[in-house]
Design an enzyme around this catalytic site. Structure first.
Site, short mmCIF file in Angstrom:
data_model
loop_
_atom_site.label_atom_id
_atom_site.label_comp_id
_atom_site.label_asym_id
_atom_site.label_seq_id
_atom_site.Cartn_x
_atom_site.Cartn_y
_atom_site.Cartn_z
CG LEU A 1 -2.23 0.81 1.03
CD1 LEU A 1 -3.18 0.16 0.03
CD2 LEU A 1 -2.95 1.00 2.36
N GLY A 2 1.75 1.35 -1.01
CA GLY A 2 2.54 2.57 -1.22
C GLY A 2 1.68 3.57 -1.98
NE ARG A 3 5.53 7.20 -4.21
CZ ARG A 3 6.80 7.58 -4.10
NH1 ARG A 3 7.07 8.82 -3.78
NH2 ARG A 3 7.78 6.74 -4.31
CB ILE A 4 1.22 2.53 -7.24
CG1 ILE A 4 2.04 3.55 -8.04
CG2 ILE A 4 0.39 1.64 -8.17
CD1 ILE A 4 3.11 2.97 -8.95
NE ARG B 1 8.91 -1.97 3.80
CZ ARG B 1 9.79 -1.20 3.17
NH1 ARG B 1 11.04 -1.58 3.09
NH2 ARG B 1 9.45 -0.06 2.62
NE ARG C 1 10.13 -2.84 -12.71
CZ ARG C 1 9.48 -1.74 -13.08
NH1 ARG C 1 8.19 -1.78 -13.34
NH2 ARG C 1 10.12 -0.58 -13.21
CG ASP D 1 1.08 -3.38 -17.60
OD1 ASP D 1 0.84 -3.46 -18.83
OD2 ASP D 1 1.72 -2.43 -17.10
CD GLU E 1 7.97 -6.49 -18.50
OE1 GLU E 1 8.41 -5.41 -18.92
OE2 GLU E 1 7.27 -6.59 -17.49
CG HIS F 1 6.01 -2.73 -18.34
ND1 HIS F 1 7.05 -3.35 -17.70
CD2 HIS F 1 5.76 -1.60 -17.62
CE1 HIS F 1 7.42 -2.64 -16.65
NE2 HIS F 1 6.63 -1.57 -16.57
C1 8YV Z 1 7.80 2.47 -17.54
C2 8YV Z 1 7.67 1.56 -15.16
O1 8YV Z 1 7.25 1.48 -18.35
O2 8YV Z 1 7.73 3.47 -13.84
C3 8YV Z 1 8.06 2.31 -13.96
O3 8YV Z 1 8.71 1.72 -13.08
O4 8YV Z 1 7.79 0.40 -15.22
C4 8YV Z 1 7.08 2.30 -16.29
O5 8YV Z 1 6.54 3.51 -15.92
C5 8YV Z 1 9.24 2.38 -17.79
O6 8YV Z 1 10.08 2.91 -16.85
C6 8YV Z 1 9.50 2.95 -19.19
O7 8YV Z 1 9.95 4.23 -19.20
#
Ligand code: 8YV
Length: 318
Positions: free
Chosen positions: A154-157, A176, A232, A256, A261, A279
Protein backbone atom coordinates in the site's frame (compact mmCIF):
# COMPACT_ATOMS: atom_id res chain seq x y z
CA UNK A 1 30.82 25.98 -22.29
CA UNK A 2 31.28 22.28 -23.11
CA UNK A 3 28.06 20.33 -23.17
CA UNK A 4 27.79 17.40 -20.77
CA UNK A 5 27.98 13.89 -22.18
CA UNK A 6 24.82 11.90 -21.51
CA UNK A 7 24.64 8.14 -21.97
CA UNK A 8 21.17 7.11 -23.18
CA UNK A 9 20.37 3.48 -22.38
CA UNK A 10 16.92 3.16 -23.96
CA UNK A 11 14.82 4.86 -26.63
CA UNK A 12 12.48 7.66 -25.51
CA UNK A 13 9.77 9.82 -27.08
CA UNK A 14 10.89 12.25 -29.79
CA UNK A 15 10.23 15.16 -27.43
CA UNK A 16 12.36 13.74 -24.63
CA UNK A 17 15.14 12.83 -27.03
CA UNK A 18 15.09 16.36 -28.47
CA UNK A 19 15.22 17.82 -24.96
CA UNK A 20 18.18 15.60 -24.08
CA UNK A 21 19.98 16.58 -27.29
CA UNK A 22 19.49 20.24 -26.38
CA UNK A 23 21.18 19.66 -23.03
CA UNK A 24 24.20 17.63 -23.92
CA UNK A 25 26.07 15.38 -26.24
CA UNK A 26 23.92 12.24 -26.22
CA UNK A 27 25.53 8.83 -26.71
CA UNK A 28 22.88 6.36 -27.93
CA UNK A 29 24.31 3.43 -26.00
CA UNK A 30 21.37 1.10 -26.72
CA UNK A 31 22.09 1.28 -30.46
CA UNK A 32 25.80 0.47 -30.15
CA UNK A 33 27.38 -2.97 -30.49
CA UNK A 34 29.49 -4.41 -27.66
CA UNK A 35 32.58 -3.59 -29.71
CA UNK A 36 31.38 -0.03 -30.33
CA UNK A 37 30.68 0.46 -26.63
CA UNK A 38 34.12 -0.86 -25.67
CA UNK A 39 35.77 1.46 -28.19
CA UNK A 40 33.78 4.44 -26.95
CA UNK A 41 34.77 3.68 -23.37
CA UNK A 42 38.44 3.37 -24.32
CA UNK A 43 38.40 6.90 -25.76
CA UNK A 44 35.73 8.81 -23.80
CA UNK A 45 34.91 7.03 -20.52
CA UNK A 46 35.92 10.08 -18.47
CA UNK A 47 33.49 12.39 -20.28
CA UNK A 48 30.11 10.98 -19.27
CA UNK A 49 28.41 12.71 -16.34
CA UNK A 50 24.89 11.25 -16.55
CA UNK A 51 23.06 8.10 -17.60
CA UNK A 52 19.48 8.41 -18.81
CA UNK A 53 17.52 5.17 -18.69
CA UNK A 54 14.13 3.59 -18.08
CA UNK A 55 12.80 1.32 -15.37
CA UNK A 56 13.23 -1.97 -17.23
CA UNK A 57 16.79 -1.36 -18.39
CA UNK A 58 18.20 0.36 -15.28
CA UNK A 59 21.98 0.73 -15.33
CA UNK A 60 24.49 -2.13 -15.18
CA UNK A 61 27.11 -2.08 -12.42
CA UNK A 62 30.00 -2.47 -14.83
CA UNK A 63 28.91 0.57 -16.84
CA UNK A 64 28.65 2.65 -13.66
CA UNK A 65 32.15 1.53 -12.70
CA UNK A 66 33.51 2.27 -16.18
CA UNK A 67 32.48 5.95 -16.07
CA UNK A 68 34.68 7.79 -13.56
CA UNK A 69 32.94 11.19 -13.97
CA UNK A 70 29.42 9.77 -13.68
CA UNK A 71 27.34 11.75 -11.14
CA UNK A 72 23.72 10.98 -11.96
CA UNK A 73 21.47 8.20 -13.22
CA UNK A 74 18.06 9.59 -14.19
CA UNK A 75 15.37 6.90 -14.52
CA UNK A 76 12.27 7.57 -16.61
CA UNK A 77 10.02 5.53 -14.35
CA UNK A 78 9.24 4.96 -10.70
CA UNK A 79 10.84 1.50 -10.47
CA UNK A 80 14.60 1.36 -10.08
CA UNK A 81 15.00 -2.34 -9.37
CA UNK A 82 17.50 -2.72 -12.21
CA UNK A 83 19.97 -0.43 -10.45
CA UNK A 84 22.06 -1.34 -7.43
CA UNK A 85 21.41 1.87 -5.50
CA UNK A 86 23.91 1.13 -2.73
CA UNK A 87 26.60 0.42 -5.31
CA UNK A 88 25.79 3.62 -7.22
CA UNK A 89 25.97 5.52 -3.94
CA UNK A 90 29.38 4.02 -3.17
CA UNK A 91 30.52 5.17 -6.63
CA UNK A 92 29.30 8.71 -5.80
CA UNK A 93 26.42 8.46 -8.27
CA UNK A 94 22.95 9.78 -7.38
CA UNK A 95 19.82 8.15 -8.82
CA UNK A 96 16.52 9.87 -9.57
CA UNK A 97 13.16 8.39 -10.61
CA UNK A 98 9.73 9.76 -11.58
CA UNK A 99 7.34 8.97 -8.72
CA UNK A 100 3.82 10.39 -8.24
CA UNK A 101 3.31 11.64 -11.80
CA UNK A 102 2.44 8.12 -12.98
CA UNK A 103 0.45 6.95 -9.95
CA UNK A 104 -2.99 7.69 -11.41
CA UNK A 105 -2.23 5.90 -14.66
CA UNK A 106 -0.96 2.76 -12.98
CA UNK A 107 -3.96 2.70 -10.64
CA UNK A 108 -6.36 3.30 -13.53
CA UNK A 109 -4.84 0.42 -15.46
CA UNK A 110 -5.12 -1.87 -12.43
CA UNK A 111 -8.84 -1.15 -12.23
CA UNK A 112 -9.15 -1.68 -15.99
CA UNK A 113 -7.44 -5.04 -15.69
CA UNK A 114 -9.70 -6.08 -12.82
CA UNK A 115 -12.84 -5.25 -14.78
CA UNK A 116 -11.45 -6.48 -18.09
CA UNK A 117 -10.53 -9.86 -16.65
CA UNK A 118 -13.61 -10.50 -14.52
CA UNK A 119 -16.09 -9.20 -17.12
CA UNK A 120 -14.07 -10.86 -19.93
CA UNK A 121 -13.84 -7.72 -22.06
CA UNK A 122 -11.22 -9.03 -24.54
CA UNK A 123 -13.36 -12.08 -25.22
CA UNK A 124 -16.48 -9.91 -25.57
CA UNK A 125 -14.68 -7.69 -28.07
CA UNK A 126 -13.60 -10.71 -30.15
CA UNK A 127 -17.12 -12.08 -29.91
CA UNK A 128 -18.51 -9.03 -31.67
CA UNK A 129 -15.67 -8.69 -34.19
CA UNK A 130 -15.71 -12.37 -35.21
CA UNK A 131 -19.43 -12.37 -35.93
CA UNK A 132 -20.03 -15.02 -33.23
CA UNK A 133 -22.76 -12.83 -31.77
CA UNK A 134 -25.02 -13.71 -34.73
CA UNK A 135 -24.93 -17.33 -33.53
CA UNK A 136 -26.03 -16.56 -29.98
CA UNK A 137 -25.00 -14.88 -26.76
CA UNK A 138 -21.66 -14.99 -24.98
CA UNK A 139 -21.37 -17.09 -21.83
CA UNK A 140 -21.93 -15.15 -18.64
CA UNK A 141 -18.96 -13.49 -16.96
CA UNK A 142 -18.61 -12.79 -13.21
CA UNK A 143 -19.61 -9.76 -11.15
CA UNK A 144 -17.01 -7.17 -10.09
CA UNK A 145 -18.96 -5.16 -7.51
CA UNK A 146 -18.92 -6.92 -4.18
CA UNK A 147 -15.61 -8.69 -4.71
CA UNK A 148 -13.06 -8.50 -1.92
CA UNK A 149 -9.87 -6.80 -3.05
CA UNK A 150 -6.43 -7.44 -1.58
CA UNK A 151 -3.55 -5.12 -2.41
CA UNK A 152 0.01 -6.30 -1.89
CA UNK A 153 1.91 -3.11 -1.05
CA UNK A 154 0.00 0.00 0.00
CA UNK A 155 2.54 2.57 -1.22
CA UNK A 156 1.61 5.49 -3.42
CA UNK A 157 0.33 3.28 -6.24
CA UNK A 158 -1.30 0.68 -3.98
CA UNK A 159 -3.15 3.43 -2.10
CA UNK A 160 -4.40 4.95 -5.37
CA UNK A 161 -5.66 1.51 -6.44
CA UNK A 162 -7.38 1.09 -3.06
CA UNK A 163 -9.06 4.51 -3.39
CA UNK A 164 -10.54 3.45 -6.69
CA UNK A 165 -11.50 -0.11 -5.79
CA UNK A 166 -13.24 0.75 -2.53
CA UNK A 167 -16.13 1.88 -4.75
CA UNK A 168 -16.51 -1.76 -5.81
CA UNK A 169 -16.03 -3.71 -2.61
CA UNK A 170 -14.04 -4.15 0.60
CA UNK A 171 -10.30 -3.53 0.35
CA UNK A 172 -7.55 -5.08 2.47
CA UNK A 173 -3.78 -4.96 2.10
CA UNK A 174 -0.48 -6.46 3.15
CA UNK A 175 2.90 -4.81 3.51
CA UNK A 176 5.85 -4.37 5.81
CA UNK A 177 3.71 -2.76 8.54
CA UNK A 178 0.14 -1.54 9.07
CA UNK A 179 -0.59 2.02 7.95
CA UNK A 180 -3.00 4.58 9.41
CA UNK A 181 -5.76 3.75 6.91
CA UNK A 182 -9.18 2.21 7.28
CA UNK A 183 -8.36 -0.85 5.14
CA UNK A 184 -7.82 -4.15 6.91
CA UNK A 185 -4.15 -5.16 7.26
CA UNK A 186 -2.89 -8.74 6.82
CA UNK A 187 0.61 -9.55 7.93
CA UNK A 188 1.45 -11.70 4.88
CA UNK A 189 0.44 -11.94 1.22
CA UNK A 190 -0.70 -15.49 1.99
CA UNK A 191 -3.16 -14.33 4.68
CA UNK A 192 -4.31 -11.52 2.37
CA UNK A 193 -4.82 -13.94 -0.55
CA UNK A 194 -6.87 -16.27 1.66
CA UNK A 195 -9.15 -13.36 2.60
CA UNK A 196 -9.75 -11.82 -0.84
CA UNK A 197 -11.09 -12.63 -4.32
CA UNK A 198 -8.84 -10.30 -6.31
CA UNK A 199 -5.17 -10.06 -5.33
CA UNK A 200 -3.44 -7.01 -6.81
CA UNK A 201 0.34 -6.74 -6.76
CA UNK A 202 1.51 -3.13 -6.33
CA UNK A 203 4.71 -3.50 -4.35
CA UNK A 204 8.17 -2.34 -5.45
CA UNK A 205 10.53 -5.02 -6.75
CA UNK A 206 13.36 -5.57 -4.29
CA UNK A 207 15.40 -8.64 -3.34
CA UNK A 208 12.93 -9.09 -0.44
CA UNK A 209 9.83 -9.03 -2.67
CA UNK A 210 11.23 -11.39 -5.31
CA UNK A 211 8.69 -14.24 -5.75
CA UNK A 212 6.65 -12.85 -2.87
CA UNK A 213 3.64 -14.23 -4.71
CA UNK A 214 4.56 -17.91 -4.82
CA UNK A 215 2.72 -21.22 -5.16
CA UNK A 216 1.53 -21.00 -1.55
CA UNK A 217 0.01 -17.56 -1.99
CA UNK A 218 -1.68 -18.65 -5.23
CA UNK A 219 -3.06 -21.74 -3.50
CA UNK A 220 -4.47 -19.47 -0.78
CA UNK A 221 -6.10 -17.28 -3.44
CA UNK A 222 -7.98 -20.36 -4.57
CA UNK A 223 -9.99 -21.48 -7.61
CA UNK A 224 -12.31 -18.45 -7.55
CA UNK A 225 -9.53 -15.93 -7.01
CA UNK A 226 -7.76 -13.82 -9.62
CA UNK A 227 -4.33 -12.19 -9.63
CA UNK A 228 -3.54 -8.76 -11.09
CA UNK A 229 0.07 -7.56 -11.42
CA UNK A 230 0.98 -3.95 -12.27
CA UNK A 231 4.26 -3.94 -10.31
CA UNK A 232 7.12 -6.05 -11.65
CA UNK A 233 7.22 -9.58 -13.02
CA UNK A 234 9.86 -10.55 -10.47
CA UNK A 235 7.42 -10.16 -7.57
CA UNK A 236 5.45 -13.17 -8.85
CA UNK A 237 6.89 -16.66 -9.24
CA UNK A 238 5.89 -16.89 -12.89
CA UNK A 239 6.36 -20.67 -13.13
CA UNK A 240 4.03 -21.13 -10.17
CA UNK A 241 1.56 -18.76 -11.81
CA UNK A 242 1.66 -20.68 -15.09
CA UNK A 243 1.01 -23.92 -13.18
CA UNK A 244 -1.90 -22.34 -11.28
CA UNK A 245 -3.44 -21.05 -14.51
CA UNK A 246 -2.98 -24.36 -16.32
CA UNK A 247 -4.44 -26.41 -13.46
CA UNK A 248 -7.23 -23.94 -12.70
CA UNK A 249 -6.13 -23.60 -9.09
CA UNK A 250 -6.77 -19.87 -9.54
CA UNK A 251 -9.53 -18.47 -11.78
CA UNK A 252 -7.37 -16.11 -13.80
CA UNK A 253 -4.68 -13.48 -14.02
CA UNK A 254 -4.40 -10.02 -15.55
CA UNK A 255 -0.78 -9.06 -16.08
CA UNK A 256 0.94 -5.90 -17.27
CA UNK A 257 4.39 -7.12 -16.25
CA UNK A 258 6.31 -10.36 -16.76
CA UNK A 259 9.45 -12.07 -15.52
CA UNK A 260 11.42 -11.69 -18.75
CA UNK A 261 9.86 -8.94 -20.86
CA UNK A 262 9.00 -8.94 -23.69
CA UNK A 263 8.90 -12.75 -23.49
CA UNK A 264 5.58 -14.08 -22.26
CA UNK A 265 5.14 -17.81 -21.57
CA UNK A 266 3.08 -19.58 -24.23
CA UNK A 267 0.80 -21.01 -21.54
CA UNK A 268 -0.24 -17.50 -20.47
CA UNK A 269 -0.82 -16.42 -24.08
CA UNK A 270 -2.87 -19.52 -24.94
CA UNK A 271 -5.01 -19.43 -21.81
CA UNK A 272 -8.50 -17.98 -21.81
CA UNK A 273 -8.04 -17.25 -18.10
CA UNK A 274 -5.58 -14.44 -18.71
CA UNK A 275 -5.64 -10.81 -19.79
CA UNK A 276 -2.22 -9.59 -20.91
CA UNK A 277 -0.91 -6.08 -21.59
CA UNK A 278 2.63 -5.08 -22.66
CA UNK A 279 3.85 -3.08 -19.60
CA UNK A 280 1.68 -0.07 -20.44
CA UNK A 281 0.67 1.10 -16.96
CA UNK A 282 2.29 4.54 -17.38
CA UNK A 283 2.01 4.63 -21.16
CA UNK A 284 -0.25 7.61 -21.80
CA UNK A 285 0.67 10.78 -23.65
CA UNK A 286 -0.01 12.92 -20.59
CA UNK A 287 1.91 10.80 -18.11
CA UNK A 288 4.90 10.14 -20.33
CA UNK A 289 5.08 13.92 -20.84
CA UNK A 290 4.99 14.50 -17.07
CA UNK A 291 7.60 11.78 -16.49
CA UNK A 292 9.89 13.33 -19.11
CA UNK A 293 9.49 16.78 -17.51
CA UNK A 294 10.40 15.43 -14.08
CA UNK A 295 13.35 13.49 -15.48
CA UNK A 296 14.64 16.66 -17.18
CA UNK A 297 14.16 18.74 -14.02
CA UNK A 298 16.22 16.18 -12.12
CA UNK A 299 18.85 16.13 -14.85
CA UNK A 300 19.09 19.94 -14.93
CA UNK A 301 19.38 20.07 -11.15
CA UNK A 302 22.00 17.33 -11.12
CA UNK A 303 24.09 18.93 -13.87
CA UNK A 304 23.91 22.32 -12.15
CA UNK A 305 24.80 20.88 -8.74
CA UNK A 306 21.41 21.87 -7.29
CA UNK A 307 19.36 19.56 -5.00
CA UNK A 308 17.61 16.79 -6.94
CA UNK A 309 13.80 16.85 -7.03
CA UNK A 310 13.13 13.15 -6.60
CA UNK A 311 16.31 11.37 -5.54
CA UNK A 312 16.11 7.68 -4.75
CA UNK A 313 17.45 7.14 -1.25
CA UNK A 314 19.19 3.91 -0.33
CA UNK A 315 16.38 3.07 2.08
CA UNK A 316 13.58 4.85 0.32
CA UNK A 317 11.02 2.46 -1.18
CA UNK A 318 9.74 3.35 -4.67
C1 8YV B 1 7.80 2.47 -17.54
C2 8YV B 1 7.67 1.56 -15.16
O1 8YV B 1 7.25 1.48 -18.35
O2 8YV B 1 7.73 3.47 -13.84
C3 8YV B 1 8.06 2.31 -13.96
O3 8YV B 1 8.71 1.72 -13.08
O4 8YV B 1 7.79 0.40 -15.22
C4 8YV B 1 7.08 2.30 -16.29
O5 8YV B 1 6.54 3.51 -15.92
C5 8YV B 1 9.24 2.38 -17.79
O6 8YV B 1 10.08 2.91 -16.85
C6 8YV B 1 9.50 2.95 -19.19
O7 8YV B 1 9.95 4.23 -19.20
Amino acid sequence: MTLPTLIQLSPFSDDLEAALAARGCVVRWFEMTDVGQARWLADHAGEATAIITNGHVGAPRDLIEALPSLRLIAVNGVGYDQIDIAHADRCGVAVTNTPDVLTDDVADLAVGLVIGLIRQLPRADSFVRSGAWAEGNMLLARKVTGRRFGIVGLGRIGAAIADRLRAFGPVAYSGRAPKPVDYHFHDSPRALAAACDVLIVATAATPETRHLIDADVLAALGPDGVLVNVARGSVVDQDALVAAIERGTIAGAALDVFADEPDVPRALIDSDRTLLTPHIASATVETRRAMAALLLDNLDAGLAGRPLLTPVGIDRPG
